[in-house]
Design a protein around this motif. Sequence first.
Motif: not given
Length: 181
Positions: A114-115, A117-118, A120, A136-137
């Motif tokens: 995780a970063s 706020g995100d 994924f 991301f993903d």
Amino acid sequence: MFFDHLGVVWQYEPEGFDLGSGHWYLPDFWLPDLRIWLEVKGHGASDGIGLWERFAQAADPPSDADVAGGVAPALSVLPAAWRGRALLAYGDIPRPGDARPGGVWPAASEAMLASTGDPFFQWCICLSCGRVGAEFDGRWERICCGHSLEGGPESSADHPRLLAAYRAAREKSFEHEHRER
């Protein structure tokens, strides 16, 4: 063990940071070549998450344009030499057999990072040059090496090198658990 297996240079707890208001933070890992800070938390560990979020903002502060657009400015900022993306690894070491074809791990899987706020992000490998990254993903084309592959898979989070590194890390963790008993 995971980073060694992938040839990623790492430092364990190289520096603590003053986040202001008497709060200090000592992140677990600094990956200097990737400019990534990594904090590792086990399942259900929520202690220190708020402080980690403050650290993540200090490590990768919003730009002036973001602040002008309404994003809150960072309460403190790390010296330039230490700035980079801050990621939080939560849960256990991923099980290589849990990866889905095409490289995407199931949501809420142990492969997630995780970063702020995100939640994924996943480890990935550039399919052209082999550079390791966390995107991301697991979208390898976002790694800052400039490569892309027309018609290739979007994610490389199930790359054989990553799966081997997860296996090696799980085996080492298993050995460590049994030695302590």
